[in-house]
Design a protein around this motif. Sequence first.
Motif, PDB file in Angstrom:
ATOM      1  N   ALA A  74      61.956  10.105  62.418  1.00  0.00           N
ATOM      2  CA  ALA A  74      62.632  10.798  63.267  1.00  0.00           C
ATOM      3  C   ALA A  74      64.535  10.697  63.406  1.00  0.00           C
ATOM      4  O   ALA A  74      65.005  11.482  63.556  1.00  0.00           O
ATOM      5  CB  ALA A  74      62.402  10.480  64.717  1.00  0.00           C
ATOM      6  N   GLN A 106      65.119  13.168  60.104  1.00  0.00           N
ATOM      7  CA  GLN A 106      64.603  14.540  60.016  1.00  0.00           C
ATOM      8  C   GLN A 106      65.541  15.572  60.012  1.00  0.00           C
ATOM      9  O   GLN A 106      66.363  15.582  61.107  1.00  0.00           O
ATOM     10  CB  GLN A 106      63.401  14.648  61.002  1.00  0.00           C
ATOM     11  N   GLU A 163      61.731  12.376  53.768  1.00  0.00           N
ATOM     12  CA  GLU A 163      62.249  13.436  54.357  1.00  0.00           C
ATOM     13  C   GLU A 163      62.937  14.278  53.568  1.00  0.00           C
ATOM     14  O   GLU A 163      63.581  15.323  54.116  1.00  0.00           O
ATOM     15  CB  GLU A 163      62.850  13.151  55.598  1.00  0.00           C
TER      16      GLU A 163
END
Length: 382
Positions: free
Chosen positions: A178, A181, A208
Amino acid sequence: MGIEIQPNINNRENDSTVVFAAAAPVILGLQPSALVDHAARVDRSLLSRIPGEPGGSFPVAVEELNLILDEVNTHFLASPETSSPLKTNAGGSVANTIRGLAAGFGVTCGIIGACGDDDQGCLFVDNMSSYKVNLSRLRLKSGPTAQCVCLVDELGNRTMRPCLSGAVKVQADELTTADLQGSKWLVLRYAIFNIEVIQAAITLAKQEGVSVSLDLASFEMVREFRLPLLQLLESGCVDLCFANEDEAAELLGGEDNADPESALEFLANHCQWAVVTLGSKGCIAKHRKEVVRVPAIGEAVALDATGAGDLFASGFLYGLVNGLSLEDCCRIGSCSGGSVIRSLGGEVTPENWQWMYKQMQIKGLKIPEPQYGVRDYWSSWR
């Protein structure tokens, strides 16, 4: 995992929730420990009285940091731009690069790391958030914020003494996908004491599809911890690497052919983009088979070399994310690197951003829409 930090953090409590902005920053910087710089112009005699070699970056304990700060009061050089011996602001190589991208180039940026719940942490947050740097990935922790003394001699050469002992930092197991991202680039600085979190961040970045930029930090760091650095480069996970001339020489380990060109070739064998900055001689860079050499900005008067490489990286990365040529990336980097050395510390003043835009205009380079505190200066001459 962290909290969203606002400029006034003293009343915030630790939280396990991260609130990210709707759109991820284009460029993220990993600075495991938020850091505050104390910059001062001093006579060179002070450098022989403190630990480490003049000209580099050598970690010190908090007691040594306080002794150096005391010594500054009797060794500082008067400057017309400040009435105080010390100029204090948010610092660290990565923070300098990220702040430069946001303030001078209008690129959306964020910081991954941790800051303490002390006055230094508040200062770091206030300074970075004033340029709209996204701090939602900056964890607030109980403890001290890292500090660094930046000593600048009569010739503009800087000697760095960071104090990281006991400072809060983000740990490798706290990072998640996260954090990365949606972003395009992750900016890193090599440091052996951060090697685990660096490796974790690179692994997540590659998962990512985020490109990785690595700065080699200092010639002492490369000299003392060359093997882990070589392993990092040889992994093939570093897309862009910046080295200055001294770091480049140490990278080759004292070989007879330890010149900047050889170091550039070595870096280019492992990275898509390789850059070796040469101070007043400009820089050389390579991408695939293309090699360019770009001179420094002749109009730049070096009062303080602090942040020169960091702001060079800001300009170069701005060029990359805008699809500019290798040569133009270097030319913009030369302009931005030249802007910060015109005053004390690693933060470019509005007047010096104006100077940079003028240099870019003269050279026919695309001028970015500046942000926040520098916009009035930009519009005044455009």
